[in-house]
Design a protein around this motif. Sequence first.
Motif, PDB file in Angstrom:
ATOM      1  N   ASN A  57       9.959  96.402 -52.005  1.00  0.00           N
ATOM      2  CA  ASN A  57       8.954  95.665 -51.239  1.00  0.00           C
ATOM      3  C   ASN A  57       8.450  94.524 -52.105  1.00  0.00           C
ATOM      4  N   TYR A  58       8.817  93.301 -51.760  1.00  0.00           N
ATOM      5  CA  TYR A  58       8.464  92.176 -52.624  1.00  0.00           C
ATOM      6  C   TYR A  58       6.979  91.823 -52.544  1.00  0.00           C
ATOM      7  N   MET A  59       6.289  92.301 -51.518  1.00  0.00           N
ATOM      8  CA  MET A  59       4.853  92.036 -51.419  1.00  0.00           C
ATOM      9  C   MET A  59       4.076  92.884 -52.432  1.00  0.00           C
ATOM     10  N   THR A  60       4.493  94.158 -52.571  1.00  0.00           N
ATOM     11  CA  THR A  60       3.818  95.055 -53.518  1.00  0.00           C
ATOM     12  C   THR A  60       4.572  95.187 -54.835  1.00  0.00           C
ATOM     13  N   GLN A  61       5.798  94.638 -54.875  1.00  0.00           N
ATOM     14  CA  GLN A  61       6.675  94.720 -56.053  1.00  0.00           C
ATOM     15  C   GLN A  61       6.927  96.165 -56.462  1.00  0.00           C
ATOM     16  N   THR A  62       7.188  96.980 -55.458  1.00  0.00           N
ATOM     17  CA  THR A  62       7.491  98.389 -55.690  1.00  0.00           C
ATOM     18  C   THR A  62       8.779  98.761 -54.954  1.00  0.00           C
ATOM     19  N   GLY A  63       9.422  99.818 -55.433  1.00  0.00           N
ATOM     20  CA  GLY A  63      10.626 100.323 -54.791  1.00  0.00           C
ATOM     21  C   GLY A  63      11.859 100.168 -55.661  1.00  0.00           C
ATOM     22  N   GLY A  78      19.592  93.501 -49.748  1.00  0.00           N
ATOM     23  CA  GLY A  78      18.793  94.636 -49.291  1.00  0.00           C
ATOM     24  C   GLY A  78      17.420  94.197 -48.799  1.00  0.00           C
ATOM     25  N   ILE A  79      16.805  93.269 -49.511  1.00  0.00           N
ATOM     26  CA  ILE A  79      15.492  92.765 -49.104  1.00  0.00           C
ATOM     27  C   ILE A  79      15.588  92.081 -47.743  1.00  0.00           C
ATOM     28  N   LEU A  80      16.609  91.270 -47.563  1.00  0.00           N
ATOM     29  CA  LEU A  80      16.785  90.574 -46.285  1.00  0.00           C
ATOM     30  C   LEU A  80      17.026  91.565 -45.146  1.00  0.00           C
ATOM     31  N   LEU A  81      17.841  92.597 -45.395  1.00  0.00           N
ATOM     32  CA  LEU A  81      18.104  93.597 -44.358  1.00  0.00           C
ATOM     33  C   LEU A  81      16.816  94.307 -43.960  1.00  0.00           C
ATOM     34  N   ASN A  82      15.985  94.640 -44.950  1.00  0.00           N
ATOM     35  CA  ASN A  82      14.717  95.307 -44.662  1.00  0.00           C
ATOM     36  C   ASN A  82      13.763  94.420 -43.874  1.00  0.00           C
ATOM     37  N   GLU A  83      14.033  93.116 -43.900  1.00  0.00           N
ATOM     38  CA  GLU A  83      13.236  92.174 -43.120  1.00  0.00           C
ATOM     39  C   GLU A  83      13.928  91.815 -41.803  1.00  0.00           C
ATOM     40  N   GLU A 132      15.248  80.082 -41.370  1.00  0.00           N
ATOM     41  CA  GLU A 132      13.879  79.708 -41.745  1.00  0.00           C
ATOM     42  C   GLU A 132      13.152  80.878 -42.392  1.00  0.00           C
ATOM     43  N   LYS A 133      13.300  82.063 -41.801  1.00  0.00           N
ATOM     44  CA  LYS A 133      12.647  83.243 -42.364  1.00  0.00           C
ATOM     45  C   LYS A 133      13.231  83.582 -43.729  1.00  0.00           C
ATOM     46  N   THR A 134      14.552  83.420 -43.872  1.00  0.00           N
ATOM     47  CA  THR A 134      15.206  83.707 -45.148  1.00  0.00           C
ATOM     48  C   THR A 134      14.699  82.778 -46.244  1.00  0.00           C
ATOM     49  N   ILE A 135      14.605  81.498 -45.951  1.00  0.00           N
ATOM     50  CA  ILE A 135      14.109  80.535 -46.941  1.00  0.00           C
ATOM     51  C   ILE A 135      12.695  80.903 -47.376  1.00  0.00           C
ATOM     52  N   ASP A 136      11.863  81.309 -46.431  1.00  0.00           N
ATOM     53  CA  ASP A 136      10.494  81.720 -46.764  1.00  0.00           C
ATOM     54  C   ASP A 136      10.500  82.928 -47.702  1.00  0.00           C
ATOM     55  N   ILE A 137      11.357  83.916 -47.395  1.00  0.00           N
ATOM     56  CA  ILE A 137      11.450  85.112 -48.248  1.00  0.00           C
ATOM     57  C   ILE A 137      11.955  84.739 -49.644  1.00  0.00           C
ATOM     58  N   ILE A 159       8.042  85.765 -57.796  1.00  0.00           N
ATOM     59  CA  ILE A 159       7.859  87.016 -58.536  1.00  0.00           C
ATOM     60  C   ILE A 159       9.010  87.284 -59.509  1.00  0.00           C
ATOM     61  N   GLY A 160       9.925  86.311 -59.638  1.00  0.00           N
ATOM     62  CA  GLY A 160      10.980  86.449 -60.641  1.00  0.00           C
ATOM     63  C   GLY A 160      12.296  86.979 -60.133  1.00  0.00           C
ATOM     64  N   ILE A 161      12.568  86.847 -58.842  1.00  0.00           N
ATOM     65  CA  ILE A 161      13.876  87.223 -58.293  1.00  0.00           C
ATOM     66  C   ILE A 161      14.448  85.991 -57.599  1.00  0.00           C
TER      67      ILE A 161
END
Length: 559
Positions: free
Chosen positions: A100-106, A161-166, A237-242, A249-251
């Motif tokens: 979860n890139y918002m909480t930086q956990t997982g 994985g992050i994109l799939l979760n979104e 557009e959503k991907t670019i935002d993510i 956060i360093g990714i």
Amino acid sequence: MSESEHRMIEILRILDEQDRPIGSKLIADELKNKGFNLGERAVRYHMQILDEKGYTERIGYAGRQITRQGREKLEKGLLYDQVDFINSKFEEMIYLSDFNYMTQTGNVVVNTSTIYNEESINIIEMIVESGLSVSPYVNINRIKNSDEIEVTTLCGTTIDGILLNEGIPSQPLYGGILKIEDFQPIKFTELISYRKTSLTPLDVFSTPQYTSVIDVVTKGKGSIPANFRVIPGAGKEKTIDILHKLDKIGIGGVIGISNESEDLLGLPVPNGMVGIAIVGGITPFCAIKELGEEIDIKIAEELKDFKSLSPITASITPVLKAPTVPKQTKLPLLLSKSWNLIQQVDFDVEKRKGDIIANVSYVKKEDLDESLKIMGETYNNNPKYINPYYKLLNHPTDNDKVGIATICSLTIDGLLINNGIMCNPVYSGLLELTEPPTFIELISYTGTTIDPHKIFISKNMTSISKDGIGKILASFKEIPYISRDYAVHLLDILKNTGFSIYKIGKPREVTYNAKAENYNFGIVAGGGLNTIGAIREHGIPIEVKSIETLVPFEEMDRL
């Protein structure tokens, strides 16, 4: 593969993923997650068979664990299944990563490699600071009482994985080599598809022969490993935002994003899709290899809690510019480049005359006599597996070098097609000369820009002229069953002529560990670079080339 065999290979995979013995209940649960409805009793039955074969062993009441023999079986024993497993492994990692890139956990997907020199850590830091990595987050584990240092870095699969979760389906298509000039990405020069290969694509290119990461950092010119994936255009557009949020956060490591249906860095993007190029997560490790340091690279092997990683540097200054170069010529895949040569083969098996496809490799003239001697010895030691034909050719520009032409196995496809028999080159592989012989690596002809046999040679995977069990170059082809009788007749003549025809399979038969599609049968033929690989094994510098030109068979000499 029978259903029972499939179950047993999945059991071995489950055991291989564990760092402790496990029982039948956990195995049954894991099998269910993989789509196998197998109860504990059935698992125990399969485990008993695996124990008898020596692939697993019981550890008291704790359960069972995989043996060294079991790992060998898993790695190469069912290779026709393994060529699909590489892609499915990445799909599994994409699904299981839950960062979860918002909480930086997982959990994130990582590459864990082993280095043996403390100075190599400085190289990793330098490459990370240049922006040629997915993330500065690493884990450095110095093994007690050893000179080994395990270094864990973030794999680009984490971003998928992050994109799939979104809700954005990201499809990794290729791993390859990206050319850089004046710090600007120009185009991909080599590719291997994630589908139909037993080797992870970027692992193939993790050698100084293909990469020049340090030159890119210091001079702005060279080649780096990179991955290419596509997403639906509606998600751009959503991907670019993510990706912007991840970068904060360093990714990162994103090299370029295409417009919808627009080519990117020489690669075609399907209609309605968007292409994304991301630097290979192993790029820092490739830099270490370029310096001649020992390193054991493992790609996308496991998941780790993001909190177990920490930044190796606080400062990142990306060296690469945006890829704003003009549209590049599309990069053709190997088989696309080869079909025209295949069609021009006009070798007559009865008259033993006509054009064949030749590989042409180059050695210094001063090494020619020794090279021919090695070729002759290699053939005499194993005439069953080595093609004896060759022809010397002038080098087009260098008078100090001479070309050695050998018969490419795609000649066989051309000959059969010229006689009205469809023959499809399916795999290029590495064949281990056990009894019976077994393919231990396979790469599809349709998903690569480079002859896989050149890859096996460059990575020192062959043992063509060495003592012990040989590992030689071979290919696997498919022919419709309806034409089998005539094909066998022609192949028998070719074999008696000296062509390397190892095995003619039957429909649905696993032939030396490779499998033809339904209603087809497979044939296994020797690679034309086997004698060239033998020269390289003896330490003679040779420029290995393949699928180069047409040569009249009647002009060739015999060892």
